[in-house]
Design an enzyme around this catalytic site. Structure first.
Site, PDB file in Angstrom:
ATOM      1  N   TRP A   1     -30.890  -7.607  28.377  1.00  0.00           N
ATOM      2  CA  TRP A   1     -32.266  -7.908  28.756  1.00  0.00           C
ATOM      3  C   TRP A   1     -33.108  -6.633  28.583  1.00  0.00           C
ATOM      4  CZ3 TRP A   1     -35.343  -5.865  32.749  1.00  0.00           C
ATOM      5  CH2 TRP A   1     -36.615  -6.469  32.835  1.00  0.00           C
TER       6      TRP A   1
ATOM      7  N   ASP B   1     -48.762 -18.403  32.075  1.00  0.00           N
ATOM      8  CA  ASP B   1     -47.301 -18.278  32.189  1.00  0.00           C
ATOM      9  C   ASP B   1     -46.830 -18.879  33.514  1.00  0.00           C
ATOM     10  OD1 ASP B   1     -44.567 -16.745  32.235  1.00  0.00           O
ATOM     11  OD2 ASP B   1     -45.388 -16.287  30.256  1.00  0.00           O
ATOM     12  N   ASP B   2     -45.698 -18.447  33.980  1.00  0.00           N
ATOM     13  CA  ASP B   2     -45.035 -18.958  35.180  1.00  0.00           C
ATOM     14  C   ASP B   2     -45.991 -18.989  36.385  1.00  0.00           C
ATOM     15  OD1 ASP B   2     -43.048 -19.704  36.904  1.00  0.00           O
ATOM     16  OD2 ASP B   2     -41.709 -18.053  36.405  1.00  0.00           O
TER      17      ASP B   2
ATOM     18  N   ARG C   1     -31.372 -15.503  39.301  1.00  0.00           N
ATOM     19  CA  ARG C   1     -32.830 -15.603  39.484  1.00  0.00           C
ATOM     20  C   ARG C   1     -33.172 -16.819  40.354  1.00  0.00           C
ATOM     21  NH1 ARG C   1     -38.201 -16.386  35.881  1.00  0.00           N
ATOM     22  NH2 ARG C   1     -39.194 -14.448  36.392  1.00  0.00           N
TER      23      ARG C   1
ATOM     24  N   LYS D   1     -44.740 -22.335  25.945  1.00  0.00           N
ATOM     25  CA  LYS D   1     -43.765 -21.241  25.919  1.00  0.00           C
ATOM     26  C   LYS D   1     -42.562 -21.754  26.684  1.00  0.00           C
ATOM     27  CE  LYS D   1     -42.996 -16.545  27.674  1.00  0.00           C
ATOM     28  NZ  LYS D   1     -43.608 -15.423  28.381  1.00  0.00           N
ATOM     29  N   TRP D   2     -41.437 -21.950  25.993  1.00  0.00           N
ATOM     30  CA  TRP D   2     -40.264 -22.643  26.556  1.00  0.00           C
ATOM     31  C   TRP D   2     -39.222 -21.595  26.905  1.00  0.00           C
ATOM     32  CZ3 TRP D   2     -39.459 -28.272  25.658  1.00  0.00           C
ATOM     33  CH2 TRP D   2     -38.219 -28.725  26.099  1.00  0.00           C
ATOM     34  N   ASP D   3     -39.066 -21.372  28.205  1.00  0.00           N
ATOM     35  CA  ASP D   3     -38.233 -20.262  28.691  1.00  0.00           C
ATOM     36  C   ASP D   3     -36.843 -20.769  29.103  1.00  0.00           C
ATOM     37  OD1 ASP D   3     -37.674 -17.664  29.484  1.00  0.00           O
ATOM     38  OD2 ASP D   3     -39.423 -17.474  30.794  1.00  0.00           O
TER      39      ASP D   3
ATOM     40  N   CYS E   1     -38.202 -18.743  24.197  1.00  0.00           N
ATOM     41  CA  CYS E   1     -38.077 -17.539  25.017  1.00  0.00           C
ATOM     42  C   CYS E   1     -36.862 -17.733  25.902  1.00  0.00           C
ATOM     43  CB  CYS E   1     -39.348 -17.388  25.863  1.00  0.00           C
ATOM     44  SG  CYS E   1     -39.243 -16.145  27.157  1.00  0.00           S
TER      45      CYS E   1
ATOM     46  N   ASP F   1     -38.636  -8.978  26.759  1.00  0.00           N
ATOM     47  CA  ASP F   1     -39.549  -8.689  27.869  1.00  0.00           C
ATOM     48  C   ASP F   1     -39.953  -7.225  27.865  1.00  0.00           C
ATOM     49  OD1 ASP F   1     -39.695 -11.214  28.808  1.00  0.00           O
ATOM     50  OD2 ASP F   1     -38.323 -10.939  30.490  1.00  0.00           O
TER      51      ASP F   1
HETATM   52  C1  DGJ Z   1     -39.125 -14.496  31.376  1.00  0.00           C
HETATM   53  C2  DGJ Z   1     -40.015 -14.332  30.184  1.00  0.00           C
HETATM   54  O1  DGJ Z   1     -39.371 -13.574  29.213  1.00  0.00           O
HETATM   55  C3  DGJ Z   1     -41.328 -13.695  30.641  1.00  0.00           C
HETATM   56  O2  DGJ Z   1     -42.148 -13.464  29.529  1.00  0.00           O
HETATM   57  C4  DGJ Z   1     -41.991 -14.594  31.623  1.00  0.00           C
HETATM   58  O3  DGJ Z   1     -42.352 -15.801  30.993  1.00  0.00           O
HETATM   59  C5  DGJ Z   1     -41.061 -14.861  32.792  1.00  0.00           C
HETATM   60  N1  DGJ Z   1     -39.788 -15.333  32.370  1.00  0.00           N
HETATM   61  C6  DGJ Z   1     -41.688 -15.870  33.733  1.00  0.00           C
HETATM   62  O4  DGJ Z   1     -40.850 -16.222  34.746  1.00  0.00           O
END
Ligand code: DGJ
Length: 740
Positions: A203, A370-371, A447, A480-482, A530, A552
């Site tokens: 990470w 975002d989140d 997390r 944005k699909w995390d 993502c 990130d």
């Molecule tokens: C991880 C992503 O890589 C970040 O850019 C952001 O979207 C966070 N998650 C949000 O929780």
């Protein structure tokens, strides 16, 4: 429709789209040739020939892979390598295209199965073949049991990139368990000077390029995490000693799979080299009922005689023209703003409106929240799974913010993490059994979240419904699909124990199916892959997403290294890079706004800074640089990339050059980590220009040495080069050459 059909369909969406549009634009398909008498199959494309054939035992063997051969060259049918001794039997040193585990094979098999009677011996022999269009399909079967394998080969006419995959079918009356399945085995001739390159990371430290000599033994890169992973990426390259950035042979390839995967590169005791890529056999067991099939992911492999630069340019082109949604004509990536580093979970209508106005004022084209916008999401501990707008933060829903963004001339985008759930969520309280778990065992959180079992139909249906509703009721142009955690306790208690390990395949199949279905229902949606940064970048997800979040780590110097590694495998067209605040949250490094912009402008530009903290000078500078970026965007995103000076190995300087496909524009980015000792400013010799064309020089940022001509031929810029003036720490310059 079974899993096999679903995946084939979703993976083929973009490939078929690509083929159709290529026919329209007149690109010729590579027509395979078959020597029916010798049973030698040959694919030619770009500057590459790949050939394989049936040996006298009926087994499929590699014949050749490298620079184009003459069409007149007669390739003989392959013969097995003889036993070297009783310890190096022929079976284990012969370069097979798709070896089954059996008959004394001790190198990596492409397929290993267990039969209900305990037999684990598999001996695959040629049955027949079929050529249709650019595709060769070869069918194999075990010598006595009804295990049928179909091998698919197709080569891209323009780049010579070969796509290979396999399908196993159980035509017996009982189950067969697949313990190991690869897309393919690739073989290279005996040599003692091979070197392997691959990408590893963590990470905030993804895409570190590793190189090591290949000697007898195995190098295994893999993910056991259920997702592509940060730790290793499913791409490799093999070169010969003496290969450099712009010269020498490089064989390369990548697996199109977003779950657990493995690539094994091994050299046998006689020096034969093979690479085998497919599902990770770690904890793998896929039981096929009578009549069922399992498809491998595809492995896309290429060859270049023009070094690592030539290899990556070919692969970038292949991704742009054959893999990505919309291929071969990609929409330029809009300049985006993302709220994450500015506001983290504290998003609300008023705050985001202010950011949207400021973002629009500098030329941002897509505003992404975002989140934090949904459920009870105020931190990482709650809300995942509840994909309803948080009424406290957005009392009027998302509509007013979306309208404001649209009125300001921007598209609107939203963050989601559909595959995850917080135990503290309405979804989990209603369906605790929907997560991947073993009954009666701990459910390890990471997390504060658990992984939903997307292999389950109910989970798939829930997510399709939730996301479809979101996209239908709001003018959302982008998701944005995390995916923020690796799997643990990979159980699927709702199915019989013998079926549970299908999870590794069925989950990813349903992920692809979900993405494909959302795209079908909402054809204008664009998606970013993502996974806590670059944890899910591969050619499988790439066929269904338009761009990727690389890391990130938004520190602009660290990014130079990450982007350099990334570019060996993947196209700048998908590489998102944001300008964020200084000091950077990852490493506290302080850099100028220009430096941050120039680092991010090497990819698809975004801004993730807290604009509320910017001065009016910052806004002026950002507006000017974003405007300049829009002019060079087609060249940077879809041009040919030359890594002129690598930032690796502690190099103080680095430089990249992007050259437009028509050769009419080139953009040079040059960076200095830290100067000292009154170092001389070196000339940077450019590449890829048309030597006969005249190019004018202009600066986007920084300066060149006094007396640099403002107009000269491509031959001059490539022969003499450009001296960029860089002094101090974390300095950068960007130069544009436009053909007259
Ligand atoms: C991880 C992503 O890589 C970040 O850019 C952001 O979207 C966070 N998650 C949000 O929780």
């Amino acid at each position: 429709m079974n899993n096999f059909d679903q995946r084939r369909r979703s993976i083929c969406v973009s490939l078929l789209g690509g083929l159709a549009s290529m026919a329209i634009t007149g690109v010729v398909k590579a027509k395979p040739t078959v020597d029916e008498a010798a049973k030698v199959f040959r694919l030619d494309g770009g500057a590459v020939t790949y050939a394989f054939g049936v040996n006298p035992d009926g087994r499929l063997q590699t014949v050749y892979w490298g620079s184009s051969l003459s069409p007149a060259d007669q390739l003989s049918a392959p013969v097995p390598v003889p036993d070297n001794s009783s310890n190096e039997m022929s079976i284990t040193v012969t370069p097979f295209e798709f070896p089954g585990f059996g008959g004394g094979l001790t190198v990596e098999p492409a397929l290993k199965v267990t039969f209900p009677d305990g037999v684990r011996d598999l001996d695959l022999r040629y049955v027949d073949h079929q050529v249709s269009g650019d595709r060769i399909v070869v069918r194999l079967k075990d010598v006595s049991r009804a295990v049928h394998v179909t091998l698919n080969y197709s080569m891209d006419a323009a780049t010579g990139v070969l796509s290979r995959s396999a399908v196993v079918e159980n035509r017996s009356a009982d189950w067969i368990q697949i313990d190991q399945l690869a897309a393919a085995s690739f073989n290279l001739p005996y040599s003692d000077d091979y070197q392997l390159s691959y990408l590893t990371g963590r990470w905030a430290g993804e895409f570190a390029l590793q190189t090591r000599p290949i000697t007898p033994g195995a190098t295994v890169i893999e993910s056991r995490k259920g997702v592509t992973s940060h730790q290793a990426n499913p791409w490799i390259a093999v070169n010969r000693r003496g290969t450099e950035e712009e010269s020498g042979p490089v064989w390369f390839g990548a697996l199109a799979w977003s779950g657990s995967w493995r690539i094994s590169v091994d050299m046998d005791s006689l020096g034969g080299l093979r690479a085998t890529a497919g599902y990770n056999p770690f904890d793998f067991a896929y039981r096929l009922k009578p009549g069922e099939r399992l498809a491998s992911p595809a492995f896309h492999a290429g060859f270049s005689n023009e070094g690592f630069g030539g290899a990556s340019r070919l692969f970038h082109r292949y991704q742009r023209t054959r893999i990505l949604p919309g291929a071969p004509t990609l929409r330029p990536r809009p300049v985006l703003y993302n709220s994450w580093e500015a506001t983290e979970f504290a998003v609300d209508e008023a705050g985001q409106m202010v950011l949207a106005e400021k973002a629009a004022s500098i030329g941002v084209e897509r505003f992404v929240v975002d989140d934090g916008w949904f459920g009870a999401r105020n931190d990482s501990r709650a809300g995942l799974g509840d994909w309803f707008v948080n009424a406290k933060k957005f009392p009027n829903g998302l509509a007013p913010l979306i309208k404001r963004a649209n009125d300001l001339g921007m598209e609107f985008g939203l963050w989601v993490e559909p595959e995850m759930v917080n135990p503290n969520s309405d979804l989990y309280r209603a369906h605790p059994d929907w997560v991947i778990h073993f009954p009666g065992r701990a459910r390890s959180e990471a997390r504060d979240q658990l992984v939903l079992n997307l292999a389950r139909k109910e989970v798939y249906d829930y997510l399709l419904h939730a996301l479809d509703r979101l996209l239908t009721s709001n003018n959302i142009a982008f998701l944005k699909w995390d995916h923020n955690r690796a799997w643990s306790e990979p159980g699927w208690p709702a199915v019989a124990p013998a079926e549970q390990q299908r999870l590794y395949v069925a989950y990813v199949d349903n992920l692809y199916k979900l993405l494909a279905e959302l795209r079908r229902r909402h054809p204008h949606i664009e998606i970013e892959s993502c996974a806590s940064g670059g944890g899910r970048v591969d050619l499988g997800i790439m066929a269904l997403t338009d761009q990727v979040w690389v890391s990130d780590n938004t520190d602009p110097y660290d990014r130079l290294l990450i982007q350099d590694g990334f570019s060996h495998a993947y196209a700048p067209a998908i590489m998102m890079a944001w300008v964020t605040d200084a000091p950077n949250f990852v490493n506290q490094r302080v850099t100028s706004l220009e430096y941050r912009f120039l680092s991010a402008m090497q990819g698809s530009l975004g801004v993730g800074a807290n604009l509320n903290h910017w001065s009016s000078d910052d806004f002026t500078k950002a507006k000017q640089l974003i405007a300049a970026y829009k002019v060079i965007r087609p060249t940077v995103q879809q041009g040919n990339l030359y890594r002129l000076v690598s930032p690796r190995g502690g190099s103080a300087r680095s430089a990249t050059l992007s050259v437009a496909q028509d050769g009419n524009q080139a953009v040079l980015f040059a960076f200095l980590h830290s100067g000292g000792m009154r170092d001389a400013q070196p000339y940077i010799q450019l590449r890829g220009l048309d030597p006969a064309k005249e190019y004018t020089l202009r600066m986007i940022s920084g300066s060149v040495a006094p007396k640099t001509p403002n107009k000269a031929s491509g031959a001059y810029w490539m022969g003499q080069g450009i001296k960029v003036s860089l002094e101090g720490d974390f300095q950068a310059a960007a130069v544009v050459l436009d053909a007259l």
